[in-house]
Each structure stands twice: as structure tokens, then as C-alpha cells.
Scaffold this motif. Structure first.
Motif, PDB file in Angstrom:
ATOM      1  N   ALA A  10     -19.009  -0.291   1.058  1.00  0.00           N
ATOM      2  CA  ALA A  10     -20.453  -0.437   1.137  1.00  0.00           C
ATOM      3  C   ALA A  10     -20.802  -1.908   0.904  1.00  0.00           C
ATOM      4  O   ALA A  10     -20.071  -2.619   0.201  1.00  0.00           O
ATOM      5  CB  ALA A  10     -21.165   0.445   0.108  1.00  0.00           C
ATOM      6  N   THR A  11     -21.889  -2.365   1.467  1.00  0.00           N
ATOM      7  CA  THR A  11     -22.241  -3.788   1.355  1.00  0.00           C
ATOM      8  C   THR A  11     -22.680  -4.170  -0.048  1.00  0.00           C
ATOM      9  O   THR A  11     -22.621  -5.344  -0.409  1.00  0.00           O
ATOM     10  CB  THR A  11     -23.366  -4.144   2.344  1.00  0.00           C
ATOM     11  N   TRP A  12     -23.132  -3.199  -0.846  1.00  0.00           N
ATOM     12  CA  TRP A  12     -23.593  -3.506  -2.203  1.00  0.00           C
ATOM     13  C   TRP A  12     -22.446  -3.514  -3.221  1.00  0.00           C
ATOM     14  O   TRP A  12     -22.637  -3.836  -4.392  1.00  0.00           O
ATOM     15  CB  TRP A  12     -24.646  -2.487  -2.655  1.00  0.00           C
ATOM     16  N   CYS A  13     -21.256  -3.175  -2.762  1.00  0.00           N
ATOM     17  CA  CYS A  13     -20.088  -3.052  -3.641  1.00  0.00           C
ATOM     18  C   CYS A  13     -19.380  -4.401  -3.723  1.00  0.00           C
ATOM     19  O   CYS A  13     -18.822  -4.889  -2.731  1.00  0.00           O
ATOM     20  CB  CYS A  13     -19.161  -1.968  -3.087  1.00  0.00           C
ATOM     21  N   GLY A  14     -19.385  -5.012  -4.917  1.00  0.00           N
ATOM     22  CA  GLY A  14     -18.772  -6.317  -5.104  1.00  0.00           C
ATOM     23  C   GLY A  14     -17.319  -6.395  -4.695  1.00  0.00           C
ATOM     24  O   GLY A  14     -16.917  -7.291  -3.939  1.00  0.00           O
ATOM     25  N   PRO A  15     -16.454  -5.483  -5.184  1.00  0.00           N
ATOM     26  CA  PRO A  15     -15.041  -5.524  -4.765  1.00  0.00           C
ATOM     27  C   PRO A  15     -14.867  -5.341  -3.259  1.00  0.00           C
ATOM     28  O   PRO A  15     -13.965  -5.942  -2.662  1.00  0.00           O
ATOM     29  CB  PRO A  15     -14.425  -4.360  -5.544  1.00  0.00           C
ATOM     30  N   CYS A  16     -15.730  -4.523  -2.643  1.00  0.00           N
ATOM     31  CA  CYS A  16     -15.659  -4.348  -1.186  1.00  0.00           C
ATOM     32  C   CYS A  16     -15.921  -5.677  -0.484  1.00  0.00           C
ATOM     33  O   CYS A  16     -15.222  -6.049   0.465  1.00  0.00           O
ATOM     34  CB  CYS A  16     -16.692  -3.329  -0.713  1.00  0.00           C
ATOM     35  N   VAL A  17     -16.936  -6.387  -0.950  1.00  0.00           N
ATOM     36  CA  VAL A  17     -17.315  -7.666  -0.354  1.00  0.00           C
ATOM     37  C   VAL A  17     -16.176  -8.671  -0.495  1.00  0.00           C
ATOM     38  O   VAL A  17     -15.853  -9.419   0.448  1.00  0.00           O
ATOM     39  CB  VAL A  17     -18.607  -8.201  -0.999  1.00  0.00           C
ATOM     40  N   LYS A  54      -2.705   5.488  -1.043  1.00  0.00           N
ATOM     41  CA  LYS A  54      -4.131   5.455  -1.351  1.00  0.00           C
ATOM     42  C   LYS A  54      -4.353   4.525  -2.523  1.00  0.00           C
ATOM     43  O   LYS A  54      -3.606   4.552  -3.502  1.00  0.00           O
ATOM     44  CB  LYS A  54      -4.637   6.861  -1.690  1.00  0.00           C
ATOM     45  N   ARG A  55      -5.370   3.703  -2.397  1.00  0.00           N
ATOM     46  CA  ARG A  55      -5.693   2.748  -3.459  1.00  0.00           C
ATOM     47  C   ARG A  55      -7.195   2.734  -3.673  1.00  0.00           C
ATOM     48  O   ARG A  55      -7.967   2.507  -2.740  1.00  0.00           O
ATOM     49  CB  ARG A  55      -5.202   1.358  -3.066  1.00  0.00           C
ATOM     50  N   THR A  56      -7.622   3.022  -4.891  1.00  0.00           N
ATOM     51  CA  THR A  56      -9.025   2.921  -5.266  1.00  0.00           C
ATOM     52  C   THR A  56      -9.208   1.623  -6.036  1.00  0.00           C
ATOM     53  O   THR A  56      -8.585   1.421  -7.070  1.00  0.00           O
ATOM     54  CB  THR A  56      -9.454   4.118  -6.132  1.00  0.00           C
ATOM     55  N   GLY A  57     -10.035   0.752  -5.518  1.00  0.00           N
ATOM     56  CA  GLY A  57     -10.242  -0.547  -6.140  1.00  0.00           C
ATOM     57  C   GLY A  57      -9.906  -1.663  -5.172  1.00  0.00           C
ATOM     58  O   GLY A  57      -9.379  -1.453  -4.081  1.00  0.00           O
ATOM     59  N   GLU A  58     -10.215  -2.884  -5.599  1.00  0.00           N
ATOM     60  CA  GLU A  58     -10.042  -4.055  -4.749  1.00  0.00           C
ATOM     61  C   GLU A  58      -8.568  -4.316  -4.450  1.00  0.00           C
ATOM     62  O   GLU A  58      -7.710  -4.186  -5.314  1.00  0.00           O
ATOM     63  CB  GLU A  58     -10.653  -5.273  -5.441  1.00  0.00           C
ATOM     64  N   LEU A  59      -8.306  -4.687  -3.205  1.00  0.00           N
ATOM     65  CA  LEU A  59      -6.958  -5.019  -2.764  1.00  0.00           C
ATOM     66  C   LEU A  59      -6.829  -6.519  -2.534  1.00  0.00           C
ATOM     67  O   LEU A  59      -7.758  -7.165  -2.042  1.00  0.00           O
ATOM     68  CB  LEU A  59      -6.638  -4.320  -1.441  1.00  0.00           C
ATOM     69  N   SER A  60      -5.680  -7.064  -2.863  1.00  0.00           N
ATOM     70  CA  SER A  60      -5.315  -8.401  -2.414  1.00  0.00           C
ATOM     71  C   SER A  60      -4.420  -8.232  -1.190  1.00  0.00           C
ATOM     72  O   SER A  60      -3.945  -7.131  -0.893  1.00  0.00           O
ATOM     73  CB  SER A  60      -4.570  -9.160  -3.509  1.00  0.00           C
ATOM     74  N   LYS A  61      -4.149  -9.327  -0.490  1.00  0.00           N
ATOM     75  CA  LYS A  61      -3.269  -9.240   0.674  1.00  0.00           C
ATOM     76  C   LYS A  61      -1.874  -8.767   0.287  1.00  0.00           C
ATOM     77  O   LYS A  61      -1.299  -7.906   0.973  1.00  0.00           O
ATOM     78  CB  LYS A  61      -3.213 -10.584   1.397  1.00  0.00           C
ATOM     79  N   PRO A  62      -1.270  -9.294  -0.797  1.00  0.00           N
ATOM     80  CA  PRO A  62       0.052  -8.778  -1.184  1.00  0.00           C
ATOM     81  C   PRO A  62       0.029  -7.289  -1.525  1.00  0.00           C
ATOM     82  O   PRO A  62       0.977  -6.564  -1.208  1.00  0.00           O
ATOM     83  CB  PRO A  62       0.417  -9.625  -2.413  1.00  0.00           C
ATOM     84  N   ALA A  63      -1.041  -6.823  -2.185  1.00  0.00           N
ATOM     85  CA  ALA A  63      -1.122  -5.398  -2.524  1.00  0.00           C
ATOM     86  C   ALA A  63      -1.226  -4.553  -1.260  1.00  0.00           C
ATOM     87  O   ALA A  63      -0.639  -3.463  -1.186  1.00  0.00           O
ATOM     88  CB  ALA A  63      -2.315  -5.148  -3.440  1.00  0.00           C
ATOM     89  N   LEU A  64      -1.977  -5.038  -0.268  1.00  0.00           N
ATOM     90  CA  LEU A  64      -2.050  -4.320   1.005  1.00  0.00           C
ATOM     91  C   LEU A  64      -0.689  -4.316   1.685  1.00  0.00           C
ATOM     92  O   LEU A  64      -0.262  -3.290   2.236  1.00  0.00           O
ATOM     93  CB  LEU A  64      -3.101  -4.957   1.911  1.00  0.00           C
ATOM     94  N   GLU A  65       0.005  -5.460   1.661  1.00  0.00           N
ATOM     95  CA  GLU A  65       1.342  -5.528   2.249  1.00  0.00           C
ATOM     96  C   GLU A  65       2.278  -4.528   1.565  1.00  0.00           C
ATOM     97  O   GLU A  65       3.113  -3.900   2.221  1.00  0.00           O
ATOM     98  CB  GLU A  65       1.904  -6.945   2.107  1.00  0.00           C
ATOM     99  N   ALA A  66       2.142  -4.397   0.250  1.00  0.00           N
ATOM    100  CA  ALA A  66       2.982  -3.444  -0.468  1.00  0.00           C
ATOM    101  C   ALA A  66       2.710  -2.022  -0.002  1.00  0.00           C
ATOM    102  O   ALA A  66       3.634  -1.204   0.114  1.00  0.00           O
ATOM    103  CB  ALA A  66       2.741  -3.572  -1.962  1.00  0.00           C
ATOM    104  N   MET A  67       1.447  -1.702   0.271  1.00  0.00           N
ATOM    105  CA  MET A  67       1.123  -0.379   0.818  1.00  0.00           C
ATOM    106  C   MET A  67       1.748  -0.187   2.185  1.00  0.00           C
ATOM    107  O   MET A  67       2.327   0.862   2.486  1.00  0.00           O
ATOM    108  CB  MET A  67      -0.400  -0.204   0.907  1.00  0.00           C
ATOM    109  N   LEU A  68       1.641  -1.216   3.037  1.00  0.00           N
ATOM    110  CA  LEU A  68       2.128  -1.081   4.409  1.00  0.00           C
ATOM    111  C   LEU A  68       3.640  -0.981   4.480  1.00  0.00           C
ATOM    112  O   LEU A  68       4.180  -0.460   5.455  1.00  0.00           O
ATOM    113  CB  LEU A  68       1.641  -2.268   5.241  1.00  0.00           C
ATOM    114  N   THR A  69       4.339  -1.453   3.451  1.00  0.00           N
ATOM    115  CA  THR A  69       5.801  -1.336   3.453  1.00  0.00           C
ATOM    116  C   THR A  69       6.243   0.127   3.385  1.00  0.00           C
ATOM    117  O   THR A  69       7.395   0.433   3.716  1.00  0.00           O
ATOM    118  CB  THR A  69       6.440  -2.086   2.277  1.00  0.00           C
ATOM    119  N   GLN A  70       5.347   1.010   2.991  1.00  0.00           N
ATOM    120  CA  GLN A  70       5.685   2.435   2.949  1.00  0.00           C
ATOM    121  C   GLN A  70       5.905   2.991   4.346  1.00  0.00           C
ATOM    122  O   GLN A  70       6.449   4.091   4.502  1.00  0.00           O
ATOM    123  CB  GLN A  70       4.566   3.213   2.250  1.00  0.00           C
TER     124      GLN A  70
END
Length: 267
Positions: free
Chosen positions: A166-173, A249-265
Motif C-alpha cells: 500500500a502507498t501509505w506503508c513505509g516499509p512498502c515504499v 513467504k516474508r512479512t516485512g521489508e525486504l532488502s535485495k539480498p533477502a529477496l535473492e535468498a528467497m529466490l534461491t529456493q
């Protein structure tokens, strides 16, 4: 089972709650042993905990050092889910063993609480790993900003990343520019951004103001996706394999390395 628990405005991942329970149990056992044996292992246990936390972070940073080198400030983003629990546990025991080498009378008072805490963390990791098979991509149909419909269930054939935001969500932004870039960097993965609770004109205006060029931006004003995915908080990022099965599944803000860690699955 959800990835996180919502307590009022707080969204706490299960892994963090397991850690809190482990620390509380360790300190309770240490207090019991202190009353029985008159040996206070509390200071050593707290130092061991900090060693575990620091090395759990360092272990993850080392694994994805090239990505963190590209975005060095993301090292400080401790909310991105970038931890290596096994590295932290090993470092904790090595530190405690070293400190106890000349303190034989303190070994029981320190080792038992550490063992209890370690067992709880490992049991929590096993519990998360042994969750029942997840549901496939749901039959949800939304309209995209370009006016075209998108059916989530029809996206099988390639891995799919679905981001609820959502646009009002700081971590989303904060994570959105990284996700927009990842959409360009990973052409073999379908990225779908399902906005929750806002209308198309508002979302389009916000993206324009942020100068974000993204495809597959869907509008879900009734928050149907939140209900289906049992969303605990924003943002939530879900990873489906090419067969349409939920694998991350990840609830909360992602960094690029954290996203990469998900994609390694997916490998």
C-alpha cells in the motif's frame, strides 16, 4: 501457518518469537540454577546471545556479500530477514566454551540454559521447515493499472513473486524501488504487485510521483488477496514456483539480498 503474528500495530515473525521464547527460557533456567547452586551465569549468557546475533547477521552478509557491496547501507537494515541462525548458534557455543575453559564450576550453570535456548530455536526452525504443503496460486482476478485483467491462478509456468503493498506503508515504499529493479533483473520470474485497499487513480499518481516504472501492478480495493493469503501485515511478499506452489513467504521489508535468498529456493 502464518509467517508472522500481528500484535496490535506490531508484526512479529515467528522466528523472532522463537528467539524471544528461547531467551526467556534460558534466563529462567539460569535463575533457577543460580538459586540452587549460587552461580550467576547471567552475564555470560547475555554476552553469548549478542555473539549469536552478531554472527548470525555476519553469516548472512558473508553469503550475499556481493549484493551488500552494491548497497552497503542495507547492511544496517536489520529488519530485512537476513540472518543465518546456524552460524549464530555455532559462534555462541564456541564463545561460551572458550569463556568456560577456566571456569569448571560455572559450566553446568551456563551450559544447561544455553542448551535449552538452542533446543527451542532449533525446534522452531524445524517447525517452520515442516509446515504442511502450501496452497497453490489462488483463483484471484484483478484489474491492472493498464486496464488489462490478471488472473493469479493462470500465472503458472514461471516462478511468481506476489507483493502485497500500500502507498501509505513505509516499509512498502522503501522496498518498492528494489522490487521494481528486480522485476527488470529477473525476466524469468513474474513479479506482481497487488495494491491493497486503494483505487487505481491514487496508485497510478503515486507511482508517477515516485518515478517507478513497473508492470503487473494490480488493484485490489477489497483486499481479497490479504484475506486469502492470511496477511498479518504490510508488506507481504510471496514466492511461488513454476508449478504454482507457495515456497516462500516474508512479512516485512525486504532488502535485495533477502529477496535473492528467497529466490534461491527455486534452484
Amino acid at each position: 501457518m502464518n509467517e508472522a503474528v500481528a500484535i496490535g500495530p506490531l508484526v512479529l515473525p515467528w522466528a523472532f518469537l522463537h528467539l524471544c521464547v528461547a531467551v526467556a527460557a534460558s534466563m529462567a533456567v539460569a535463575a533457577f540454577l543460580m538459586r540452587r547452586r549460587q552461580q550467576d551465569a547471567g552475564p555470560l549468557l547475555w554476552r553469548s546471545l549478542w555473539v549469536a546475533v552478531v554472527f548470525a547477521r555476519l553469516g548472512f552478509l558473508s553469503e550475499y556479500k556481493e549484493l551488500y557491496a552494491e548497497h552497503p547501507l542495507s547492511i544496517l537494515n536489520l529488519r530485512d530477514g537476513g540472518w543465518s541462525p546456524e552460524v549464530g548458534i555455532i559462534a555462541m557455543w564456541m564463545y561460551a566454551t572458550f569463556k568456560l575453559r577456566n571456569l569448571p564450576a560455572m559450566r553446568l550453570a551456563a551450559s544447561v540454559p544455553l542448551a535449552v535456548g538452542t533446543a527451542i530455536v532449533i525446534a522452531g526452525q524445524i517447525q517452520l521447515a515442516m509446515r504442511p504443503a502450501s496452497e497453490p496460486l489462488p483463483a484471484l482476478r484483478f484489474e491492472q493499472l493498464n486496464g488489462e485483467p490478471i488472473d493469479l491462478a493462470a500465472l503458472r509456468g514461471k516462478p511468481v513473486v506476489i507483493n502485497l503493498w500500500a502507498t501509505w506503508c513505509g516499509p512498502c515504499v522503501r522496498e518498492m524501488p528494489m522490487l521494481a529493479q528486480s522485476q527488470r533483473d529477473w525476466p524469468d520470474v513474474r513479479f506482481v504487485f497487488v495494491n491493497q485497499g486503494e483505487d487505481a487513480s491514487h496508485v497510478a499518481k503515486w507511482l508517477s510521483q515516485q518515478r517507478l516504472d513497473m508492470s503487473n501492478v494490480a488493484i485490489d480495493e477489497r483486499r481479497e488477496a490479504s484475506a486469502v493469503f492470511k496477511q498479518a501485515g504490510y508488506p507481504t511478499t510471496l514466492l511461488f514456483d513454476a508449478s504454482g506452489n507457495l515456497v516462500g513467504k516474508r512479512t516485512g521489508e525486504l532488502s535485495k539480498p533477502a529477496l535473492e535468498a528467497m529466490l534461491t529456493q527455486l534452484r
